[in-house]
Design an enzyme around this catalytic site. Structure first.
Site, mmCIF file in Angstrom:
data_model
loop_
_atom_site.group_PDB
_atom_site.id
_atom_site.type_symbol
_atom_site.label_atom_id
_atom_site.label_comp_id
_atom_site.label_asym_id
_atom_site.label_seq_id
_atom_site.Cartn_x
_atom_site.Cartn_y
_atom_site.Cartn_z
ATOM 1 N N LYS A 173 0.823 -1.229 0.000
ATOM 2 C CA LYS A 173 0.000 0.000 0.000
ATOM 3 C C LYS A 173 0.847 1.265 0.000
ATOM 4 O O LYS A 173 2.036 1.242 0.315
ATOM 5 C CB LYS A 173 -1.005 -0.053 1.150
ATOM 6 C CG LYS A 173 -2.133 -1.034 0.809
ATOM 7 C CD LYS A 173 -3.275 -1.031 1.760
ATOM 8 C CE LYS A 173 -4.351 -2.019 1.275
ATOM 9 N NZ LYS A 173 -5.284 -2.382 2.334
ATOM 10 N N ARG A 218 -3.217 -10.050 5.260
ATOM 11 C CA ARG A 218 -3.733 -10.175 3.883
ATOM 12 C C ARG A 218 -2.654 -9.627 2.964
ATOM 13 O O ARG A 218 -2.351 -8.434 3.011
ATOM 14 C CB ARG A 218 -5.030 -9.365 3.769
ATOM 15 C CG ARG A 218 -5.683 -9.389 2.400
ATOM 16 C CD ARG A 218 -6.910 -8.478 2.395
ATOM 17 N NE ARG A 218 -7.586 -8.511 1.109
ATOM 18 C CZ ARG A 218 -7.232 -7.772 0.052
ATOM 19 N NH1 ARG A 218 -6.207 -6.959 0.130
ATOM 20 N NH2 ARG A 218 -7.904 -7.868 -1.071
HETATM 21 N N1 HH2 Z 1 -7.427 -4.003 1.232
HETATM 22 C C1 HH2 Z 1 -7.852 -4.046 -0.061
HETATM 23 C C2 HH2 Z 1 -8.966 -4.815 -0.408
HETATM 24 N N2 HH2 Z 1 -9.632 -5.535 0.513
HETATM 25 N N3 HH2 Z 1 -9.901 -6.237 2.740
HETATM 26 C C3 HH2 Z 1 -9.524 -6.180 4.028
HETATM 27 N N4 HH2 Z 1 -10.189 -6.875 4.953
HETATM 28 N N5 HH2 Z 1 -8.443 -5.434 4.437
HETATM 29 C C4 HH2 Z 1 -7.716 -4.689 3.556
HETATM 30 O O1 HH2 Z 1 -6.762 -3.990 3.986
HETATM 31 C C5 HH2 Z 1 -8.099 -4.711 2.179
HETATM 32 C C6 HH2 Z 1 -9.227 -5.507 1.808
HETATM 33 C C7 HH2 Z 1 -7.117 -3.275 -1.102
HETATM 34 O O2 HH2 Z 1 -6.076 -4.034 -1.643
HETATM 35 P P1 HH2 Z 1 -6.204 -4.823 -3.024
HETATM 36 O O3 HH2 Z 1 -7.338 -5.794 -2.980
HETATM 37 O O4 HH2 Z 1 -4.899 -5.417 -3.355
HETATM 38 O O5 HH2 Z 1 -6.466 -3.676 -4.101
HETATM 39 P P2 HH2 Z 1 -7.746 -3.273 -4.943
HETATM 40 O O6 HH2 Z 1 -8.826 -2.903 -4.003
HETATM 41 O O7 HH2 Z 1 -7.262 -2.123 -5.786
HETATM 42 O O8 HH2 Z 1 -8.140 -4.474 -5.784
#
Ligand code: HH2
Length: 289
Positions: free
Chosen positions: A229, A264
């Protein structure tokens, strides 16, 4: 140390023994870290191959999402999210044995993913964006991740302000647990998440990691998603997502020291190694276990 088991369908998650690693599978074309798997006609094969590799690398569970929640993003229409998530969950269910979570804020997507073989729901809105979501989770009796976010993905990074970020996030999560319980969701099926990067400046995210243990008295396992992030990139002088692996490792190791139960992450192989060594230091090394 209290060991706790959470039931999810025919599977069980054990918390308190060691830190669990959740592998991120973004079935999207536009996720912030460039890991989105919705590319080309063979995207489903890529999802299964990536999921299998994550499990071989030590992932304890997989998190499948069909909508990017990066800062400034718009919601994906429900039909499109279903088209991405449901075949991915169904194919992964045949391919791996670990619990599968569905990363969605939409009740219809959660319901269809659970029917396709998902075991738990990861809702970054903590059941606030869809009035039906609590009912879907309560009826399934499945575990649910309740995450803190200030605002919506569209506007959350527009000048977020807190008086005391740790207290506010903690109070928010306590209220969401009570709200969920009042709708038939059992507290012992809830996992909480302070929402690293969701409506927070770098100093807020760093303070939440430093004071992660403040969430422990909510009585639920704690999940953290710092992977790649922007706070990590900013601390490192503006590094892009692909170069944030070591910085992610630092946050993950400290989160273990401060009592996290699940991390995660995108880079499963590297983070499993970080977690194993951090766990050995913090929880004591058990060579036969
Ligand atoms: N972060 C993201 C998405 N889902 N869920 C939880 N519980 N906690 C988090 O910190 C979290 C999450 C964002 O990361 P990512 O899925 O890699 O990116 P994007 O939303 O752009 O697909």
């Amino acid at each position: 140390m209290t060991i706790r088991e959470m039931r999810c369908g025919s599977r069980r998650m054990r918390f308190g023994e060691r830190t669990l690693v959740m592998g991120v599978l973004n079935v999207t074309p536009d996720s912030f870290s460039g890991d989105g798997l919705l590319v080309g006609v063979d995207w489903l094969d890529r999802v299964v191959e990536t999921g299998r590799r994550m499990v071989a690398d030590g992932a304890d569970l997989l998190d499948v999402g069909g909508e990017s929640t990066r800062p400034g993003s718009d919601p994906v229409p429900v039909e499109e999210e279903l088209r991405r998530v449901v075949p991915a969950v169904a194919a992964l269910r045949d391919a791996v044995q670990v619990p599968i979570s569905v990363d969605t804020t939409k009740a219809e997507v959660a319901r269809a993913a659970l029917a396709a073989g998902a075991d738990l729901v990861n809702d970054v809105s903590a059941l606030r964006f869809d009035p039906e979501m609590a009912r879907v989770v309560a009826e399934a009796g499945c575990p649910v991740v309740l995450m803190h976010m200030k605002g919506t993905p569209k506007d959350m990074q527009r000048d977020p302000q807190y008086r005391d970020v740790v207290a506010e996030v903690r109070d928010f999560l306590a209220e969401r647990i009570r709200w969920a319980e009042a709708r038939g969701i059992r507290r012992d099926q809830v996992i909480v998440d302070p929402g690293f990067g969701f409506g927070k400046r770098p100093e807020h995210n760093l303070a939440l990691v430093r004071h992660l243990s403040a969430l422990r008295d909510l009585g639920c396992p704690v999940l953290l998603g710092p992977s790649r992030k922007s706070t990590i990139g900013i601390v490192l002088g503006g590094l892009p997502p692909a170069e944030r692996v070591e910085g992610t490792g630092a946050v993950v190791a400290l989160a273990v020291a401060f009592g996290v139960d699940v991390v995660r992450v995108h880079d499963v192989r590297a983070m499993v190694r970080v977690v194993r060594v951090a766990d050995a230091v913090v929880r004591g090394w058990n060579p036969v276990g």
